[in-house]
Design an enzyme around this catalytic site. Structure first.
Site, short mmCIF file in Angstrom:
data_model
loop_
_atom_site.label_atom_id
_atom_site.label_comp_id
_atom_site.label_asym_id
_atom_site.label_seq_id
_atom_site.Cartn_x
_atom_site.Cartn_y
_atom_site.Cartn_z
N HIS A 175 2.94 -0.92 6.55
CA HIS A 175 2.51 0.51 6.93
C HIS A 175 1.24 0.85 6.85
O HIS A 175 0.28 -0.27 6.74
CB HIS A 175 3.28 1.30 5.50
N LYS A 204 -1.06 4.34 2.56
CA LYS A 204 0.10 4.58 1.71
C LYS A 204 0.05 3.87 0.35
O LYS A 204 -0.53 2.87 0.17
CB LYS A 204 1.40 3.60 2.36
N ARG A 214 -0.47 14.75 6.80
CA ARG A 214 0.05 14.02 7.94
C ARG A 214 1.65 14.33 8.23
O ARG A 214 1.91 14.68 9.29
CB ARG A 214 -0.32 12.52 8.02
#
Length: 273
Positions: free
Chosen positions: A157, A161, A15
């Protein structure tokens, strides 16, 4: 005309890697010279243009950093600790600069310090210009408000993560601890449950949220008697971090060696001067 800074992007098919490729293509003074992925990746051999839906660039994704050593000036790495540390030693051997945004390195940060004796490295838990300004504001708030205000750090987040709390949240805690002469290892509290008793005055609290596709939110809360100050940064796009990383890449190639952070890149300081 100044020659462009040639960057190599580690984790090019991830990403963050794709965001870096897209922004590099649109940023004056930046040229993608190399793109890296792990052995076995389906992206190996593909042109980086294919990864971001753009025209072919002539740069193919590779797993061999040494093979493309003549094609880049600085490696940008936002991957995982294991891959970053391998790249660190390879860049040190090749004499190449690095920009490291990988979090969760823990005690392995010492290896970055060793490599920085030979090559220039920008290592920061967050490359966002806004977040680094937040660090300065947190330092100012902590030393102004002192021990009369409780400090809590809240971060959120995306669900993917893998480390918690975030490197940015930890850095905020370190700044608070430094300004208030506290020991973060001793005074940090990571979440609460059950009958915890009254809050200790010197506690630095951390709360972590992992959900959906949240790019990154950080709040430093200072709560006193009758008032509360909240300093918040919210990232709406990974381009925020990519933009800062490219700015760091242009800056670091002009340095002889040493470990730097984004405050150095931006010419900001946490101190009183």
């Amino acid at each position: 005309m100044t020659n462009p800074t040639r960057v190599a992007i580690s984790g090019a098919d991830g990403r963050m890697g794709r965001t870096l490729l897209e922004l590099s293509a649109a940023t004056a003074g930046i040229e993608v010279g190399a793109a890296l992925e792990q052995p076995g990746s389906s992206a190996l051999g593909r042109d980086v243009g294919q990864l971001i839906g753009a025209a072919e660039s002539g740069v193919a994704v590779t797993a061999d950093l040494k093979r493309v050593a003549n094609d880049f000036d600085v490696l940008i790495d936002f991957t995982v600790p294991e891959a970053t540390l391998v790249n660190l030693e390879r860049c040190r051997a090749l004499g190449k600069a690095m920009v490291i945004g990988t979090t969760g390195l823990g005690d392995a940060v010492g290896q970055i310090d060793k490599a920085a004796r030979d090559i220039p490295i920008v290592f920061a838990p967050n490359m966002s210009v806004g977040v680094n300004l937040l660090f300065c504001l947190v330092a100012l708030a902590a030393r102004t408000l002192g021990d009369d205000f409780d400090v809590e750090i809240i971060e959120a987040h995306h669900r993917h993560k893998i480390d918690a709390p975030s490197g940015t949240a930890v850095r905020i805690g370190e700044i608070v601890a430094e300004e208030l002469d506290r020991d973060l290892k001793r005074d940090a509290v990571y979440g609460r449950q059950g009958r915890t008793g009254a809050r200790e005055r010197k506690t630095i609290g951390f709360e972590t949220i992992r959900a959906g596709e949240i790019v990154g939110d950080h709040t430093a809360m200072f709560a006193g008697a009758g008032e509360r100050l909240e300093l918040t940064h919210r990232a709406g796009s990974r381009a925020t971090f990519a933009s800062g990383a490219l700015r760091a890449a242009r800056w670091v190639v002009a340095q002889p060696h040493g470990r730097f952070d984004m405050l150095d890149v931006l010419d900001l300081t946490l101190g009183r001067d």
